[in-house]
Design a protein around this motif. Structure first.
Motif, mmCIF file in Angstrom:
data_model
loop_
_atom_site.group_PDB
_atom_site.id
_atom_site.type_symbol
_atom_site.label_atom_id
_atom_site.label_comp_id
_atom_site.label_asym_id
_atom_site.label_seq_id
_atom_site.Cartn_x
_atom_site.Cartn_y
_atom_site.Cartn_z
ATOM 1 N N ASN A 171 0.812 -1.211 0.000
ATOM 2 C CA ASN A 171 0.000 0.000 0.000
ATOM 3 C C ASN A 171 0.846 1.262 0.000
ATOM 4 N N ASN A 189 2.205 1.981 -3.434
ATOM 5 C CA ASN A 189 1.194 2.424 -4.390
ATOM 6 C C ASN A 189 0.540 3.694 -3.876
ATOM 7 N N LYS A 190 1.196 4.809 -4.118
ATOM 8 C CA LYS A 190 0.813 6.034 -3.427
ATOM 9 C C LYS A 190 -0.543 6.570 -3.871
ATOM 10 N N ALA A 191 -0.996 6.148 -5.047
ATOM 11 C CA ALA A 191 -2.237 6.682 -5.586
ATOM 12 C C ALA A 191 -3.409 6.426 -4.642
ATOM 13 N N HIS A 192 -3.363 5.262 -3.984
ATOM 14 C CA HIS A 192 -4.497 4.902 -3.143
ATOM 15 C C HIS A 192 -4.398 5.433 -1.731
ATOM 16 N N LEU A 193 -3.295 6.073 -1.446
ATOM 17 C CA LEU A 193 -3.102 6.504 -0.064
ATOM 18 C C LEU A 193 -3.826 7.809 0.200
ATOM 19 N N ASN A 194 -4.668 7.796 1.219
ATOM 20 C CA ASN A 194 -5.167 9.069 1.717
ATOM 21 C C ASN A 194 -4.759 9.186 3.171
ATOM 22 N N ARG A 251 -5.934 6.269 5.458
ATOM 23 C CA ARG A 251 -5.264 4.972 5.291
ATOM 24 C C ARG A 251 -3.825 5.039 5.785
#
Lengths: 1058, 154
Positions: free
Chosen positions: A144, A147-152, A155
């Motif tokens: 996770n 894959n920085k795109a999904h990090l908010n 999370r």
């Protein structure tokens, strides 16, 4: 939280998570949920406390397995919610749901984290499964995070929290695998957009704080981001963000100094800002404290004016009572850095606060007792101030005395629970510790001691016993004369407490007994200590861990006491030998290098009267003739198996032969027999000894024999090295054992009496005699010889000049040893500085790339040891005999200027050492002790003015003529007037007189030379620069004609100028 | 005169909370690495857990620099590390008790599970009570107000 409800709580979470896991076993918490008692258990306090008893029975009656119940029932503390809902299961259930709504709902709600924790707890009986779960989670998080795109924010926070949980629950073991997450933590921490959430930032800060210390050093970009983020948050408009940054700063001292330095200013801005709220001020004060602890030089080196301004910003914060707890530690630390003078004015305020603590019923810890935290911190700063030379005003003094009385009164009031009792004790102990500073009457001290003795007798609480002994010990140190008689009479104190099984308490007890021992009760004390040696706790082994080796400690104390106070040599030898046999100190010293054994050998050898008696005790039988002794040796020889012992016996026989040549034939037979020994060492020795005997017989001269078997030389150490282990400056202790020495050989009694006119008879008759033959010659001659006979190193003048000029620096360096020096004015054992005394520190650094330095021995040889010497050298700390590769050792001693002496008569530092076991080095360096070292610079405002100087110059000239004057022309490379001024003022300690610009080639200075015996002398100097000749004409005038002070002063200047 | 570290360990020696104010303490073990940090914790645990709570005091030296002040509350040990020369053992003991009282008030009958599942909130509480190893707030009402405020912040 009840067991039942807790598992419900977890299982709800689990079910809601789409039932990924198998049904959750109800025993997930069992591992840890088997409380033996259910409350703030006062298990360590054996006070029979009604409340506690009730509480326990109450607790075991209910089915709830609370780990902690409310403190109320146990403590009578102020009201607290939740307490009534304790007794039934239903209530407990409600209670947990309350909790959920009150607390757990808010700033976390990280379901994933709760689940993960629950999972791990479910597996807690199987290490492998736990490990597997952690590893799968780690790979998940790694995925996770990459894959920085999904990090908010959420999370990130969740994953970081999981990492932190792993960090804790594995007891740091997983740390190397967690460090990768720190970047994401920094992301959370530095986030500063308008909708940055506090809870996310909080987790970010927490994570960075936990992992930062283990961050690899090369990750400096992250360090930069962290400090940038701190700077940003410190100036944030959101108070809570500022608080987070301040918490971080004060919670973590793992900064590099440069980062810390850059943060001091912004933190101080918050501290001084009038708009800052209390909470900001509180946190910024502590952050400030933390930062200056990292870079104390920031405060120390600060310009006086600026520092005063800063302190002026801090002290007013004392007016805000809510901030007292945070301001006081800051004051305390600054005082330890720069001395108490800046805070003198706050003493009356503090005295008042302390007094008020006892007036209002304080709500500090919810008890109707004064706030112990506040009292302790106030006392800390007050003690600092009282240790300063200034005396405090009468009003404050009276207030403080009254508080001591109140504290003693308070301690007698009944309280019902042990925590309150603890607080009573804290207050009592801290004020009694403080009382000696208040110049108390003898009666007041006696009362305190009696109160403590009674407490010691009646209390069954281990902690209180411990603290009572500790306080008694301190009180005894501070006010021995009035304390000691009471303690000596106290029976309780002299009972050997076999029921106490705590090494810490025994250690305090032993210290106290040691403290109250003097000549009149030394036998009683030593008996007590010897009994203590057999105490089960002392022998249990647990006492020898944790830096607290009781047995060794007792052994050393006995050794020191017997040596110091023994009045009867029989007794001394008896006890010493008993000590060695009881404590097995001999075996331990091999490893520990404690030297109890060595010390005994030293004393016995140095005191002829002890020789016979010691031998007799050792053999426990009277020796009649050499033949008897030889028989004894032969018997023992065949009884013992150890080769080393046998070898020793062979050698002893040779020594015997030296005393009595008639045993030669027996010995020859014996050695011949041993030529067949299987052991090569024994064989060789026998062969060698045989040859020596034969040589002696054929040449009919004992020359070789005498040469090879010289009597043991007298030991050179004046001071008892054992004492330095207790951090005591031992040079001013008078030893009875050394005075035994006075009774036998008359010659040395004279030397001992005259060598030190002060109250410090040296222990060994005289330092450093190469043979025992010389000992009758008197110390006086041999020490002078020794001084003159030293060969100084080739370039000693360089070192000499450097040390004459500077207060610290490098004295000497060769390929394997570097010697540093540093000089501090003022005696070691006095709180008031005495300018006639300086302390010199030498640091020896082993810089050899390969070898350890062994047999390291240093000595400072004075030009004159006895017969009214001009200066006295007292060692304070001696270096260890081994300096490992890359390590260092310290040598510290005091030089007392008794009279005026020439700089060329300065002492010689003698250093002997071996490198790599063989190559022997012997270095001699003369250490300049110029008179200028005793000068105390006056404040810049108070130096003499030009007219005054001229007047005095004339006065001296008229009164003493040329007798008080000395002048000389010194050719010098230093042509700059300003640098000479710097040298005279900053380095040599002269006060310079401000000269008009027309006299740019002239320097005028003044100073006062201090000596202990001859008093103080004013010195005036005049330096004229002769431009044409590149030289300085230096003239000095002094207020006395004696001792050639002027000449000595000028010569020192010459050393530095040349 | 300051706390050097605060540990909260359960009866199995598992770390629940660790707050370090002076990292140099950890470096007393030579060549301190992560692994040695855990050795350090284990040493602390071994020392504390073998002590007799009736006959022994709550103070014990850990090494030649540090001593421990500890108290067991049911299944949890609260441990403070302080300088060996520090003299206010009883006061530190009261520090521990005060912390536990605040936690108790904040969580409402605190238990080990509260501390396990909400470890980060415990840190929040600790940060409001102790700063730079010194106790800075002893007024429970003020503390609870402040903690509730922080707890509600999103």
């Amino acid at each position: 939280m009840s067991f039942q409800s807790a598992s419900n709580f977890i299982s709800q979470h689990r079910r809601s998570d789409s039932g990924k896991k198998k049904s959750n076993s109800p025993n997930i918490m069992e591992g840890s949920m088997t409380p033996t008692s259910n409350t703030f258990s006062f298990e360590n306090n054996s006070f029979t406390n009604d409340n506690t008893m009730k509480l326990n029975s109450n607790g075991t009656g209910t089915s709830s397995s609370n780990i902690f119940t409310s403190s109320n029932s146990g403590n009578n503390v102020s009201s607290n919610n939740g307490n009534p809902s304790k007794s039934t299961g239903n209530d407990a259930h409600n209670n947990i749901s309350n909790k959920n709504s009150n607390n757990n709902k808010s700033h976390n709600d990280m379901k994933g984290l709760q689940l993960f924790i629950a999972d791990l707890r479910a597996y807690q009986n199987s290490k492998e499964e736990q490990e597997a779960r952690i590893n799968s989670e780690l790979s998940n998080i790694t995925k996770n995070f990459s894959n920085k795109a999904h990090l908010n924010g959420y999370r990130r926070k969740k994953y970081v929290s999981k990492l932190l949980y792993i960090y804790l629950t594995t007891n740091y073991k997983k740390l190397p695998e967690l460090v990768f997450g720190i970047e994401q933590m920094v992301c959370l921490m530095e986030s500063s957009s308008a909708n940055t959430k506090y809870s996310e930032k909080f987790i970010g800060y927490l994570g960075v704080e936990m992992l930062l210390p283990s961050l690899p050093k090369q990750q400096s970009p992250l360090i930069g981001r962290i400090s940038q983020s701190l700077t940003n948050d410190l100036s944030s408009t959101k108070e809570e963000f500022v608080c987070l940054a301040l918490n971080f700063v004060s919670g973590n001292n793992f900064y590099r100094p440069e980062v810390a330095k850059s943060l001091i200013d912004p933190v101080f801005q918050i501290l001084r800002s009038p708009t800052s709220t209390d909470i900001l001020k509180q946190k910024s004060l502590m952050a400030f404290l933390c930062l200056i602890r990292i870079v104390p030089e920031y405060i120390v080196d600060m310009e006086d004016k600026k520092r005063e301004l800063w302190i002026q910003r801090i002290t007013p914060l004392l007016d805000n009572k809510n901030l007292l707890l945070s301001v006081l530690p800051v004051c305390h630390y600054i005082i330890t850095l720069i001395g108490p003078q800046y805070f003198e004015k706050i003493v009356p305020t503090l005295a008042t606060y302390l007094y008020e603590c006892f007036e209002d019923s304080g709500n500090g810890v919810g008890l109707v007792l004064p706030n112990p935290f506040l009292i302790s911190k106030i006392l800390l700063v007050l003690t600092d101030e009282m240790n300063g030379s200034r005396s405090i005003d009468v009003g404050s003094l009276n207030k403080l005395r009254k508080t001591v009385t109140k504290a003693i009164q308070l301690a007698t009031q009944p309280v019902h629970d042990s925590m309150s009792r603890n607080i009573q004790s804290i207050i009592l102990f801290s004020l009694i510790n403080f009382a000696p500073k208040l110049d108390p009457s003898k009666e007041a001290i006696e009362n305190s001691v009696s109160a403590l003795c009674t407490l010691f007798k009646i209390t069954r609480d281990v902690n209180t016993k411990y603290m009572t002994l500790d306080t008694l010990c301190k009180l005894c140190q501070a006010t021995k004369s009035s304390t000691r008689p009471i303690l000596c009479k106290n029976k309780e104190l002299w009972a050997v407490g076999h029921d106490i099984m705590d090494a810490s308490i025994l250690s305090k007890w032993i210290n106290l007994i040691y403290e109250i021992t003097e000549v009149d009760n030394v036998k009683q004390s030593v008996d007590w200590l010897l009994k203590m040696m057999t105490h089960p706790e002392v022998n249990s082994g647990s006492s020898s861990i944790n830096g607290l080796d009781l047995k060794r400690d007792i052994g050393m104390k006995i050794a020191i006491l017997t040596e110091k106070y023994a009045t009867d040599i029989n007794w001394f030898v008896d006890v010493s030998l008993r000590l060695l046999s009881v404590s097995k100190v001999i075996e331990e010293t091999k490893n520990e290098n404690d030297g109890v054994w060595e010390r005994l050998v030293q004393i016995v050898i140095n005191n002829e009267s002890l020789h016979r008696i010691t031998c007799e005790k050792l053999l426990s039988d009277y020796i009649i003739s050499t033949g008897d002794l030889l028989n004894l040796f032969t018997d023992k020889y065949f009884q013992c198996q150890q080769v080393s012992t046998r070898a020793l016996i062979l050698t002893s026989m040779m020594k015997l032969y030296k005393c009595d040549l008639s045993i030669g034939s027996t010995l020859i037979k014996f050695y011949q027999l041993e030529l067949n020994s299987l052991d090569i060492e024994l064989q060789t020795r026998s062969f060698e000894y045989l040859k020596i005997i034969q040589q002696t017989i054929t040449s009919n001269s004992p020359f070789l024999l005498d040469y090879l078997f010289k009597p043991a030389p007298v030991f050179q150490i004046n001071n008892n090295p054992l004492l330095s282990r207790f951090g005591v400056n031992n040079s001013n202790t008078s030893n009875v054992i050394s005075s035994i020495n006075l009774t036998t050989p008359p010659a040395s009694s004279i030397t001992a009496a005259t060598s030190f006119s002060s109250s410090t008879p040296p222990l060994a008759p005289a330092p450093r005699k190469t043979t025992a033959m010389q000992s009758t010659g008197g110390a006086n001659i041999s020490s002078t010889n020794k001084y003159d006979s030293q060969t100084l190193i080739a370039n000693w003048k360089q070192s000499f000049k450097r040390m004459a000029e500077h207060k610290q620096g490098i004295l000497f360096q060769n390929n394997n040893l570097k010697i540093l020096f540093s000089i501090v004015q003022g005696g070691s054992n006095s709180t008031t500085t005495s300018p006639d005394t300086i302390i010199v520190y030498h640091t020896f650094v082993n810089i050899d790339p390969e070898w350890d330095i062994t047999s390291f021995y240093v000595d400072v040889i004075p030009s004159q040891l006895s017969d009214n010497p001009p200066y006295i050298i007292k060692p304070i700390i001696l270096p260890e005999p081994v300096i490992k590769c890359g390590c260092r050792a310290t040598y510290q001693y005091e030089v007392i200027y008794r009279k005026v002496f020439s700089i060329w008569k300065s002492p010689i530092l003698n250093i002997q050492y071996k490198l790599g076991g063989n190559a022997f080095h012997d270095l001699n360096i003369k250490l300049p002790m110029p008179l200028q070292r005793t000068m105390v610079p006056t404040n810049s405002g108070e130096t003499m003015k030009m007219p005054q100087y001229i007047q005095r110059w004339k006065q001296i000239g008229e009164a003493l003529g040329s007798a008080g004057e000395y002048n000389i022309e010194i050719p010098s490379m230093i042509v700059n007037v300003e640098s000479v001024k710097l040298l005279l003022n900053k380095k040599l300690g002269f006060d310079l007189i401000v000269t008009p610009s027309s006299m740019h080639n002239l320097i005028f200075g003044s100073g006062i030379v201090h000596t202990k015996s001859d008093g103080n002398f004013g010195v005036l100097i005049k330096l004229v620069y002769e431009e044409g000749r590149n030289s300085w004409i230096v003239t000095a005038r002094t207020t006395t004609t004696e001792g050639n002070i002027s000449q000595n002063i000028v010569e020192t200047i010459k050393v530095c100028l040349e | 005169m300051a706390i050097q570290f605060l540990f909260c360990l359960n009866k199995q020696g598992i770390l629940r909370i660790s707050k370090v104010y002076n990292h140099k303490v950890f470096q007393t073990i030579e060549n301190s690495t992560e692994k040695n940090d855990s050795v350090f914790v284990n040493e602390v645990f071994k020392l504390i857990s073998t002590r007799d709570h009736k006959k022994q005091s709550n103070f014990v030296p850990l090494n030649d620099k540090t001593k421990l002040i500890y108290k067991r509350y049911a299944g949890l040990y609260f441990i403070l590390g302080v300088d060996l020369a520090d003299e206010d053992e009883l006061l530190y003991l009261t520090n521990i008790h005060f912390l536990v009282e605040v936690l108790d008030q904040f969580f409402g009958n605190v238990c080990e599970l509260d501390i396990v599942f909400n470890f980060y909130k415990v840190y929040m509480c600790i940060d409001e009570i102790f700063q730079a190893g010194e106790i800075v707030e002893t007024d429970k009402d003020r503390l609870q107000q402040r903690l509730q405020l922080l707890n509600k912040l999103d």
